[in-house]
Write a protein that holds these residues in place. Sequence first.
Motif, PDB file in Angstrom:
ATOM      1  N   ASP A  79       0.863  -1.078   0.264  1.00 52.83           N
ATOM      2  CA  ASP A  79       0.030   0.058  -0.087  1.00 52.83           C
ATOM      3  C   ASP A  79       0.861   1.301  -0.012  1.00 52.83           C
ATOM      4  O   ASP A  79       0.576   2.208  -0.805  1.00 52.83           O
ATOM      5  CB  ASP A  79      -0.936   0.005   1.206  1.00 52.83           C
ATOM      6  N   GLN A  80       2.024   1.530   0.867  1.00 54.54           N
ATOM      7  CA  GLN A  80       2.790   2.446   0.965  1.00 54.54           C
ATOM      8  C   GLN A  80       3.564   2.655  -0.148  1.00 54.54           C
ATOM      9  O   GLN A  80       3.668   3.646  -0.671  1.00 54.54           O
ATOM     10  CB  GLN A  80       3.689   2.222   2.464  1.00 54.54           C
ATOM     11  N   THR A  81       4.114   1.249  -0.849  1.00 54.75           N
ATOM     12  CA  THR A  81       4.901   1.614  -1.912  1.00 54.75           C
ATOM     13  C   THR A  81       3.948   2.218  -3.301  1.00 54.75           C
ATOM     14  O   THR A  81       4.626   2.849  -3.851  1.00 54.75           O
ATOM     15  CB  THR A  81       5.204   0.127  -2.644  1.00 54.75           C
ATOM     16  N   GLU A  84       3.419   5.972  -2.438  1.00 58.27           N
ATOM     17  CA  GLU A  84       4.935   6.504  -2.803  1.00 58.27           C
ATOM     18  C   GLU A  84       5.135   6.651  -4.170  1.00 58.27           C
ATOM     19  O   GLU A  84       5.642   7.622  -4.807  1.00 58.27           O
ATOM     20  CB  GLU A  84       5.984   5.912  -2.040  1.00 58.27           C
ATOM     21  N   MET A  85       5.035   5.611  -5.006  1.00 57.37           N
ATOM     22  CA  MET A  85       5.401   5.981  -6.571  1.00 57.37           C
ATOM     23  C   MET A  85       4.222   6.543  -7.221  1.00 57.37           C
ATOM     24  O   MET A  85       4.792   7.473  -8.122  1.00 57.37           O
ATOM     25  CB  MET A  85       5.260   4.141  -7.191  1.00 57.37           C
ATOM     26  N   ASN A  86       3.043   6.891  -6.839  1.00 58.02           N
ATOM     27  CA  ASN A  86       2.071   7.729  -7.359  1.00 58.02           C
ATOM     28  C   ASN A  86       2.410   9.226  -6.872  1.00 58.02           C
ATOM     29  O   ASN A  86       2.052  10.048  -7.917  1.00 58.02           O
ATOM     30  CB  ASN A  86       0.728   7.252  -7.074  1.00 58.02           C
ATOM     31  N   ARG A  87       3.064   9.138  -5.614  1.00 57.10           N
ATOM     32  CA  ARG A  87       3.395  10.589  -5.387  1.00 57.10           C
ATOM     33  C   ARG A  87       4.545  11.085  -6.105  1.00 57.10           C
ATOM     34  O   ARG A  87       4.704  12.366  -6.626  1.00 57.10           O
ATOM     35  CB  ARG A  87       3.855  10.811  -3.665  1.00 57.10           C
ATOM     36  N   LEU A  88       5.460  10.079  -6.502  1.00 56.88           N
ATOM     37  CA  LEU A  88       6.849  10.596  -7.120  1.00 56.88           C
ATOM     38  C   LEU A  88       6.673  10.756  -8.604  1.00 56.88           C
ATOM     39  O   LEU A  88       7.164  11.404  -9.402  1.00 56.88           O
ATOM     40  CB  LEU A  88       7.815   9.617  -6.770  1.00 56.88           C
ATOM     41  N   TRP A  89       5.653   9.849  -9.293  1.00 53.93           N
ATOM     42  CA  TRP A  89       5.701   9.891 -10.490  1.00 53.93           C
ATOM     43  C   TRP A  89       5.620  11.411 -11.204  1.00 53.93           C
ATOM     44  O   TRP A  89       6.260  11.445 -12.467  1.00 53.93           O
ATOM     45  CB  TRP A  89       4.355   8.803 -11.058  1.00 53.93           C
ATOM     46  N   PRO A  90       4.536  12.167 -10.832  1.00 51.73           N
ATOM     47  CA  PRO A  90       4.644  13.385 -11.633  1.00 51.73           C
ATOM     48  C   PRO A  90       6.005  14.123 -11.848  1.00 51.73           C
ATOM     49  O   PRO A  90       6.147  14.987 -12.433  1.00 51.73           O
ATOM     50  CB  PRO A  90       3.418  14.176 -10.751  1.00 51.73           C
ATOM     51  N   LEU A  97      16.135  12.444 -15.047  1.00 52.59           N
ATOM     52  CA  LEU A  97      15.905  11.501 -13.823  1.00 52.59           C
ATOM     53  C   LEU A  97      14.479  11.084 -13.809  1.00 52.59           C
ATOM     54  O   LEU A  97      13.627  11.904 -13.782  1.00 52.59           O
ATOM     55  CB  LEU A  97      16.304  12.469 -12.626  1.00 52.59           C
ATOM     56  N   THR A  98      14.593   9.670 -13.704  1.00 50.30           N
ATOM     57  CA  THR A  98      13.195   9.185 -13.775  1.00 50.30           C
ATOM     58  C   THR A  98      12.891   8.102 -13.180  1.00 50.30           C
ATOM     59  O   THR A  98      13.708   7.568 -12.275  1.00 50.30           O
ATOM     60  CB  THR A  98      12.614   8.808 -15.206  1.00 50.30           C
ATOM     61  N   MET A  99      11.832   7.334 -13.250  1.00 52.14           N
ATOM     62  CA  MET A  99      11.530   6.121 -12.195  1.00 52.14           C
ATOM     63  C   MET A  99      10.759   5.121 -13.206  1.00 52.14           C
ATOM     64  O   MET A  99       9.886   5.666 -14.127  1.00 52.14           O
ATOM     65  CB  MET A  99      10.830   6.641 -11.255  1.00 52.14           C
ATOM     66  N   ALA A 100      10.428   4.095 -12.462  1.00 41.61           N
ATOM     67  CA  ALA A 100       9.422   3.089 -13.155  1.00 41.61           C
ATOM     68  C   ALA A 100       7.897   3.600 -12.891  1.00 41.61           C
ATOM     69  O   ALA A 100       7.649   4.147 -11.794  1.00 41.61           O
ATOM     70  CB  ALA A 100       9.490   1.779 -12.385  1.00 41.61           C
ATOM     71  N   GLU A 101       7.265   3.635 -14.036  1.00 43.95           N
ATOM     72  CA  GLU A 101       5.994   4.009 -13.792  1.00 43.95           C
ATOM     73  C   GLU A 101       4.917   3.137 -12.959  1.00 43.95           C
ATOM     74  O   GLU A 101       4.924   1.895 -13.444  1.00 43.95           O
ATOM     75  CB  GLU A 101       5.237   4.363 -15.104  1.00 43.95           C
ATOM     76  N   PRO A 102       4.229   3.535 -12.159  1.00 46.97           N
ATOM     77  CA  PRO A 102       3.243   2.674 -11.287  1.00 46.97           C
ATOM     78  C   PRO A 102       2.035   2.481 -12.339  1.00 46.97           C
ATOM     79  O   PRO A 102       1.569   3.332 -12.815  1.00 46.97           O
ATOM     80  CB  PRO A 102       2.787   3.464 -10.245  1.00 46.97           C
ATOM     81  N   LEU A 103       1.844   1.026 -12.790  1.00 44.65           N
ATOM     82  CA  LEU A 103       0.559   0.733 -13.851  1.00 44.65           C
ATOM     83  C   LEU A 103      -0.730   0.279 -13.065  1.00 44.65           C
ATOM     84  O   LEU A 103      -1.797   0.672 -13.409  1.00 44.65           O
ATOM     85  CB  LEU A 103       1.237  -0.005 -14.675  1.00 44.65           C
ATOM     86  N   TYR A 104      -0.436  -0.792 -12.228  1.00 44.42           N
ATOM     87  CA  TYR A 104      -1.833  -1.499 -11.572  1.00 44.42           C
ATOM     88  C   TYR A 104      -1.606  -1.788 -10.239  1.00 44.42           C
ATOM     89  O   TYR A 104      -0.458  -2.492  -9.906  1.00 44.42           O
ATOM     90  CB  TYR A 104      -2.051  -2.381 -12.678  1.00 44.42           C
ATOM     91  N   TYR A 105      -2.398  -1.953  -9.396  1.00 46.36           N
ATOM     92  CA  TYR A 105      -2.334  -2.372  -7.966  1.00 46.36           C
ATOM     93  C   TYR A 105      -3.883  -2.913  -7.713  1.00 46.36           C
ATOM     94  O   TYR A 105      -4.792  -2.295  -7.725  1.00 46.36           O
ATOM     95  CB  TYR A 105      -1.908  -1.163  -7.300  1.00 46.36           C
ATOM     96  N   ASP A 227      12.430  -0.286  -7.048  1.00 47.20           N
ATOM     97  CA  ASP A 227      12.229  -0.686  -5.880  1.00 47.20           C
ATOM     98  C   ASP A 227      11.850   0.248  -4.709  1.00 47.20           C
ATOM     99  O   ASP A 227      12.831   0.495  -3.940  1.00 47.20           O
ATOM    100  CB  ASP A 227      13.512  -1.830  -5.682  1.00 47.20           C
ATOM    101  N   PHE A 228      10.710   0.600  -4.551  1.00 45.17           N
ATOM    102  CA  PHE A 228      10.346   1.770  -3.502  1.00 45.17           C
ATOM    103  C   PHE A 228       9.824   1.104  -2.556  1.00 45.17           C
ATOM    104  O   PHE A 228       9.076   1.907  -1.627  1.00 45.17           O
ATOM    105  CB  PHE A 228       9.442   2.657  -4.233  1.00 45.17           C
ATOM    106  N   GLY A 229       9.950  -0.080  -1.823  1.00 42.26           N
ATOM    107  CA  GLY A 229       9.583  -0.796  -0.992  1.00 42.26           C
ATOM    108  C   GLY A 229       9.889  -0.458   0.545  1.00 42.26           C
ATOM    109  O   GLY A 229       9.078  -0.794   1.233  1.00 42.26           O
ATOM    110  N   GLY A 230      10.744   0.310   0.447  1.00 47.53           N
ATOM    111  CA  GLY A 230      11.527   0.815   1.797  1.00 47.53           C
ATOM    112  C   GLY A 230      11.141   2.064   2.167  1.00 47.53           C
ATOM    113  O   GLY A 230      11.594   2.756   3.137  1.00 47.53           O
ATOM    114  N   SER A 231      10.411   2.794   1.242  1.00 51.25           N
ATOM    115  CA  SER A 231      10.230   4.374   1.458  1.00 51.25           C
ATOM    116  C   SER A 231       9.387   4.683   2.799  1.00 51.25           C
ATOM    117  O   SER A 231       8.475   4.181   2.999  1.00 51.25           O
ATOM    118  CB  SER A 231       9.355   4.852   0.201  1.00 51.25           C
ATOM    119  N   HIS A 232      10.061   5.538   3.428  1.00 53.92           N
ATOM    120  CA  HIS A 232       9.395   6.069   4.748  1.00 53.92           C
ATOM    121  C   HIS A 232      10.005   7.434   4.718  1.00 53.92           C
ATOM    122  O   HIS A 232      10.827   8.032   4.344  1.00 53.92           O
ATOM    123  CB  HIS A 232       9.873   5.179   6.028  1.00 53.92           C
TER     124      HIS A 232
END
Length: 328
Positions: A79-81, A84-90, A97-105, A227-232
Amino acid sequence: MTGPQTNNQTPNLARDIAALMDVSARLEAIAAADPVLAAVEFGEIIRNVPGRHAVLHCKYNDVGAILRLATGSVDIGLDQTWEEMNRLWPHLRDGRLTMAEPLYYNAAQGALIASRAEGLPLFALARQMPGPEALPMLCEAAQWLRHATRDSETDRAARPGPWRARAAKAAAKQPFADLHALEAEILVILEKLEKHISGQNWRVAIIHGDFHPDNLLRSAQHLSGIDFGGSHRLPIYKDMARFLMHLGRRGLLPSGERWMGVDAALAQAFKTSFDLSPFEAEILLPFFLGVEALLRVENRNLPDRRIRAARRMYEGLLSDLTALARQL
């Protein structure tokens, strides 16, 4: 689909087959429960931690992607991952400088799909290049981290005590006597730094949480975080120390100069990118470098060259921390 990669050191065919069957059963279950996931083409297992999670290649809407799948009862923070991915994506969807796009959850099924970032791990690239060539590439990691944390940053009262306690607990598990002796001396200085830090403020932000060179992929066009599983929300110095110490304890010093056990020029890149104050640069970052050094305990299965590199890192860290402590 290939067999699983586990965290266990000793191969065990029966255990590995059982783990593969567990992952396969989970894939069948999520496909049966969700029409979107039923249309996903599952591929090779990248990583598997039995009873916790698996990471696989997949195709989502005919596009190469990565599936992160909960396989046990342990909460792996998807849930947190996803949040966080959706917060960062914009902030990290365009440009260099970019990141993996969140696609589906699907929270109920414990399945998160993100785009497959292009490129090679920064660590692998750095090992293949002469130091002077690798240094600018590695310094770019500091810019990526600053770009990712800037919008969530704030000041908070510093709480160094729990960090030192975590370091002390981890150091007790160090199996090499000479490294354990060095860690004991480092802990004494960390306690002194803790007293100097307490009562001050430090900067916190939503950090990556596991920011090391294998979680940054570099292509000709992009530097992408994965790999944003540790974001805090944690002190910003934690991710800096994680990145620097990952290289330092493996003996990668692209500039050839060492500071606090890690590459001096690369440490300066983080200080500059984050515009660290003298207190942050000379007290807080060294404190977290000491903490990070002790959190990552060497194990008996490492080759001798890794132990020698770790010893040189510890010796450099202790020498500079000792000099710092004399000034306080």
